[in-house]
Design a protein around this motif. Sequence first.
Motif, PDB file in Angstrom:
ATOM      1  N   TRP A 117       2.406   1.885  -3.466  1.00  0.00           N
ATOM      2  CA  TRP A 117       1.491   2.319  -3.934  1.00  0.00           C
ATOM      3  C   TRP A 117       1.163   3.867  -4.322  1.00  0.00           C
ATOM      4  O   TRP A 117       0.717   4.622  -5.152  1.00  0.00           O
ATOM      5  CB  TRP A 117       0.124   1.528  -4.280  1.00  0.00           C
ATOM      6  CG  TRP A 117      -0.867   2.103  -5.040  1.00  0.00           C
ATOM      7  CD1 TRP A 117      -1.730   1.859  -6.100  1.00  0.00           C
ATOM      8  CD2 TRP A 117      -2.022   2.792  -4.260  1.00  0.00           C
ATOM      9  NE1 TRP A 117      -3.031   2.686  -6.340  1.00  0.00           N
ATOM     10  CE2 TRP A 117      -2.950   3.135  -4.902  1.00  0.00           C
ATOM     11  CE3 TRP A 117      -2.483   3.051  -2.869  1.00  0.00           C
ATOM     12  CZ2 TRP A 117      -3.841   4.001  -4.526  1.00  0.00           C
ATOM     13  CZ3 TRP A 117      -3.812   4.213  -2.290  1.00  0.00           C
ATOM     14  CH2 TRP A 117      -4.267   4.336  -3.566  1.00  0.00           C
ATOM     15  N   ALA A 118       1.050   4.159  -3.013  1.00  0.00           N
ATOM     16  CA  ALA A 118       0.424   5.406  -2.436  1.00  0.00           C
ATOM     17  C   ALA A 118       2.724   6.492  -2.600  1.00  0.00           C
ATOM     18  O   ALA A 118       1.602   7.537  -3.489  1.00  0.00           O
ATOM     19  CB  ALA A 118       0.469   5.827  -0.646  1.00  0.00           C
ATOM     20  N   LEU A 119       3.334   6.443  -2.658  1.00  0.00           N
ATOM     21  CA  LEU A 119       4.422   6.826  -2.951  1.00  0.00           C
ATOM     22  C   LEU A 119       3.841   7.510  -4.595  1.00  0.00           C
ATOM     23  O   LEU A 119       4.449   7.916  -4.785  1.00  0.00           O
ATOM     24  CB  LEU A 119       5.761   5.936  -2.179  1.00  0.00           C
ATOM     25  CG  LEU A 119       5.683   6.204  -0.774  1.00  0.00           C
ATOM     26  CD1 LEU A 119       7.151   5.543  -0.929  1.00  0.00           C
ATOM     27  CD2 LEU A 119       5.884   7.556  -0.071  1.00  0.00           C
ATOM     28  N   THR A 131       0.706  14.047 -11.652  1.00  0.00           N
ATOM     29  CA  THR A 131      -0.340  14.113 -12.485  1.00  0.00           C
ATOM     30  C   THR A 131      -0.971  14.991 -10.439  1.00  0.00           C
ATOM     31  O   THR A 131      -0.753  16.115 -10.078  1.00  0.00           O
ATOM     32  CB  THR A 131      -2.199  13.360 -11.318  1.00  0.00           C
ATOM     33  OG1 THR A 131      -1.420  12.775 -12.520  1.00  0.00           O
ATOM     34  CG2 THR A 131      -3.165  14.036 -11.692  1.00  0.00           C
ATOM     35  N   ALA A 132       0.387  14.808  -9.006  1.00  0.00           N
ATOM     36  CA  ALA A 132       0.566  15.171  -8.108  1.00  0.00           C
ATOM     37  C   ALA A 132       0.553  16.109  -7.957  1.00  0.00           C
ATOM     38  O   ALA A 132       0.687  17.116  -6.975  1.00  0.00           O
ATOM     39  CB  ALA A 132       1.001  13.976  -7.608  1.00  0.00           C
ATOM     40  N   VAL A 133       2.210  16.455  -8.821  1.00  0.00           N
ATOM     41  CA  VAL A 133       2.410  17.129  -8.807  1.00  0.00           C
ATOM     42  C   VAL A 133       2.544  18.749  -9.218  1.00  0.00           C
ATOM     43  O   VAL A 133       2.372  19.935  -8.351  1.00  0.00           O
ATOM     44  CB  VAL A 133       3.965  17.302  -9.590  1.00  0.00           C
ATOM     45  CG1 VAL A 133       5.072  18.726 -10.162  1.00  0.00           C
ATOM     46  CG2 VAL A 133       4.814  15.927  -9.302  1.00  0.00           C
ATOM     47  N   PHE A 182       0.317  19.639  -6.231  1.00  0.00           N
ATOM     48  CA  PHE A 182       1.244  19.895  -5.457  1.00  0.00           C
ATOM     49  C   PHE A 182       1.403  21.653  -5.547  1.00  0.00           C
ATOM     50  O   PHE A 182       1.163  22.807  -4.340  1.00  0.00           O
ATOM     51  CB  PHE A 182       2.376  19.469  -5.296  1.00  0.00           C
ATOM     52  CG  PHE A 182       3.533  19.732  -4.899  1.00  0.00           C
ATOM     53  CD1 PHE A 182       4.543  19.923  -3.518  1.00  0.00           C
ATOM     54  CD2 PHE A 182       4.554  20.351  -6.016  1.00  0.00           C
ATOM     55  CE1 PHE A 182       4.702  20.647  -3.627  1.00  0.00           C
ATOM     56  CE2 PHE A 182       6.194  20.941  -5.482  1.00  0.00           C
ATOM     57  CZ  PHE A 182       6.300  21.265  -4.120  1.00  0.00           C
ATOM     58  N   ILE A 208       2.289   7.423  -6.218  1.00  0.00           N
ATOM     59  CA  ILE A 208       0.436   8.060  -7.416  1.00  0.00           C
ATOM     60  C   ILE A 208       1.436   9.475  -6.508  1.00  0.00           C
ATOM     61  O   ILE A 208       1.308  10.286  -7.277  1.00  0.00           O
ATOM     62  CB  ILE A 208      -0.469   8.011  -6.605  1.00  0.00           C
ATOM     63  CG1 ILE A 208      -0.748   6.667  -7.353  1.00  0.00           C
ATOM     64  CG2 ILE A 208      -1.365   8.800  -6.498  1.00  0.00           C
ATOM     65  CD1 ILE A 208      -2.151   6.280  -7.322  1.00  0.00           C
ATOM     66  N   TYR A 209       1.571   9.862  -5.316  1.00  0.00           N
ATOM     67  CA  TYR A 209       2.031  11.151  -5.007  1.00  0.00           C
ATOM     68  C   TYR A 209       3.607  11.145  -5.386  1.00  0.00           C
ATOM     69  O   TYR A 209       3.408  13.268  -5.758  1.00  0.00           O
ATOM     70  CB  TYR A 209       2.709  11.269  -3.643  1.00  0.00           C
ATOM     71  CG  TYR A 209       2.134  10.926  -2.341  1.00  0.00           C
ATOM     72  CD1 TYR A 209       1.841  12.374  -1.875  1.00  0.00           C
ATOM     73  CD2 TYR A 209       1.859   9.479  -1.361  1.00  0.00           C
ATOM     74  CE1 TYR A 209       0.809  12.439  -0.348  1.00  0.00           C
ATOM     75  CE2 TYR A 209       0.463   9.325  -0.588  1.00  0.00           C
ATOM     76  CZ  TYR A 209       0.399  11.050   0.209  1.00  0.00           C
ATOM     77  OH  TYR A 209      -0.173  11.371   1.268  1.00  0.00           O
ATOM     78  N   LEU A 210       3.745  10.616  -6.146  1.00  0.00           N
ATOM     79  CA  LEU A 210       5.693  11.821  -7.414  1.00  0.00           C
ATOM     80  C   LEU A 210       4.917  11.480  -8.777  1.00  0.00           C
ATOM     81  O   LEU A 210       5.752  11.374  -9.712  1.00  0.00           O
ATOM     82  CB  LEU A 210       6.640  10.153  -7.016  1.00  0.00           C
ATOM     83  CG  LEU A 210       6.904  10.847  -5.867  1.00  0.00           C
ATOM     84  CD1 LEU A 210       7.966   9.369  -5.046  1.00  0.00           C
ATOM     85  CD2 LEU A 210       7.251  11.786  -4.934  1.00  0.00           C
ATOM     86  N   SER A 211       3.865  11.242  -9.195  1.00  0.00           N
ATOM     87  CA  SER A 211       3.603  11.126 -10.600  1.00  0.00           C
ATOM     88  C   SER A 211       3.143  12.856 -10.891  1.00  0.00           C
ATOM     89  O   SER A 211       2.607  13.732 -10.201  1.00  0.00           O
ATOM     90  CB  SER A 211       2.111  10.218 -10.631  1.00  0.00           C
ATOM     91  OG  SER A 211       0.835  10.980  -9.660  1.00  0.00           O
ATOM     92  N   VAL A 254       0.984  -1.077  -0.159  1.00  0.00           N
ATOM     93  CA  VAL A 254       0.468   0.391  -0.301  1.00  0.00           C
ATOM     94  C   VAL A 254       0.797   1.437   0.069  1.00  0.00           C
ATOM     95  O   VAL A 254       0.561   1.822  -0.876  1.00  0.00           O
ATOM     96  CB  VAL A 254      -1.044   0.270   1.356  1.00  0.00           C
ATOM     97  CG1 VAL A 254      -1.591   1.588   1.405  1.00  0.00           C
ATOM     98  CG2 VAL A 254      -1.725  -1.150   0.808  1.00  0.00           C
ATOM     99  N   VAL A 255       2.028   1.779   0.381  1.00  0.00           N
ATOM    100  CA  VAL A 255       3.118   2.256   0.817  1.00  0.00           C
ATOM    101  C   VAL A 255       3.533   2.785  -0.366  1.00  0.00           C
ATOM    102  O   VAL A 255       3.489   3.844  -0.795  1.00  0.00           O
ATOM    103  CB  VAL A 255       3.877   2.509   1.518  1.00  0.00           C
ATOM    104  CG1 VAL A 255       4.480   3.300   2.125  1.00  0.00           C
ATOM    105  CG2 VAL A 255       2.985   2.535   3.230  1.00  0.00           C
ATOM    106  N   TRP A 264      -1.810  19.957   0.710  1.00  0.00           N
ATOM    107  CA  TRP A 264      -2.681  19.966   2.106  1.00  0.00           C
ATOM    108  C   TRP A 264      -3.241  20.797   2.784  1.00  0.00           C
ATOM    109  O   TRP A 264      -3.193  22.026   2.825  1.00  0.00           O
ATOM    110  CB  TRP A 264      -1.165  19.161   3.049  1.00  0.00           C
ATOM    111  CG  TRP A 264      -0.957  17.857   2.633  1.00  0.00           C
ATOM    112  CD1 TRP A 264      -1.201  17.487   1.872  1.00  0.00           C
ATOM    113  CD2 TRP A 264      -0.108  17.346   3.258  1.00  0.00           C
ATOM    114  NE1 TRP A 264      -0.502  16.171   1.832  1.00  0.00           N
ATOM    115  CE2 TRP A 264       0.017  16.147   2.641  1.00  0.00           C
ATOM    116  CE3 TRP A 264       0.113  17.857   4.280  1.00  0.00           C
ATOM    117  CZ2 TRP A 264       0.930  14.863   4.117  1.00  0.00           C
ATOM    118  CZ3 TRP A 264       1.179  16.740   5.782  1.00  0.00           C
ATOM    119  CH2 TRP A 264       1.580  15.252   5.204  1.00  0.00           C
TER     120      TRP A 264
END
Lengths: 420, 44
Positions: B22-24, B31-33, B36, B26-29, B19-20, B42
């Motif tokens: 997978w989440a990381l 789209t996330a940037v 951000f 996505i965080y670094l994709s 899970v971690v 946040w």
Amino acid sequence: MRASHPNAESVGTPAGADAGLHATRRALVILVFSSVILTLSMGIRHSFGLFLQPMTTDLGWGRESFALAIAVQNLVWGASQPFFGWFADRHGARRVLLVGGLFYAAGVALMASAATPAAYTLAAGLLVGLGLGGTTFAVILGVVGRAYPPAKQANAFAVVTAAGSFGQFILVPVAMGLIGGTGWYQALLIFALAAAVIMPLAMGATRNDQQTNDLGPAQSTGAALRQAFSHKGFWLLTGGFFACGFQLLFIAAHLPAYLVDKGLDPKAGMLALALIGLFNIFGSFFLGRLGLRYRRKYILSIIYFARTLVIAAFLLVPVSTWSVALFGAAMGFLWLGTVPLTNGILARIFGTRYMSMLFGITFFSHQLGSFLGGWLGGWVFDLTHSYDIAWTALLGVGLVAALINLPIDEQPAPLPAVPQ
Amino acid sequence: MTRRGWGYTAAAAIIGGAVVVWALRIYLSPTAVVGFANGLFWCN
């Protein structure tokens, strides 16, 4: 004098052992339901920032409309916690969680269908803010605190706070997946359904609320408030919690811009935020559990002091992807460990009868700190075109918080004299 | 810890690790940037 935990007297006999086992299982069920509620309530709100760009682009709104709604949400959340906490303390947490879940679900659903910025502020700001007030720390920690005897509370607070941190970490990528896969409108409706799940979960979390444990001295709301307000430790704890909010919101809101100003790739900042979220889970759990073994005020003081050292080190070394990653991991570890410890000190001094209300008041101070940390950071930057003054304020506030926690007297407060 | 306890711990570590990761990711994709870069990533 306080009664001992009901289980304590009866564990010596087979029937007593059965009753003890039953009480332990009952408390575990409450802990699991409470943890899932906090995972949802903290996680859903944490993902709202991701909706800013697609929503404002589609609807043609300015970003300030969105930002205003989020600011209102934070203030309503903080201001409503003492009242929701009081109601939960006096009349049980079930109705508060049910109403909170309803507000939350309705607020998120209306966010999706809001036609104007004003309607959006009403939904995301007022309704979701009230939903948060009814379904987050003050109410949930009160439920958990009442389910466990004092010796086991630190562990339970650590677990439930870590669950909230887990929600913050994990629901952000879930939101991204939903927005990417179904669009922001459907994603919000799915989150509204998830918020609605808080209502049935509330039934499990509050099966035995107010009946399972030593609640501390019997007293009226007014007497509990007078007792807390005349206790120096309450104000010191509340002041320290203000610093906590001030530091965290400044970092959460302004670190991205700071790093871009320093010429870093936005991906480095993203890594820092992800690591803050990840290490926050471990930090909340580990630091909360330290409350079992050591004086909680000392751990709180160390957390604030360690934050100050980490921030100072981050500012002193040249900024790089590595320094940003290390900063994120260290700050994440120190992020929400203050919650179970602050709550644990309140429970120890004042008992758990009015814990939700008292924690709600300290949390309001946290939210005021958050508001000022976010707002003043931007104001100072606009004035000086630099974050230097804001970072310095962060260091100063951290040091003050580290010091003011030290004189707190953690011993149970004596009952006020009752006229005969 | 019992064998069953170790089994549960190992299973939880494997699932949690997956899970971690997978989440990381996505965080670094990208789209996330973008999310951000909004500055409101946040909503603390």
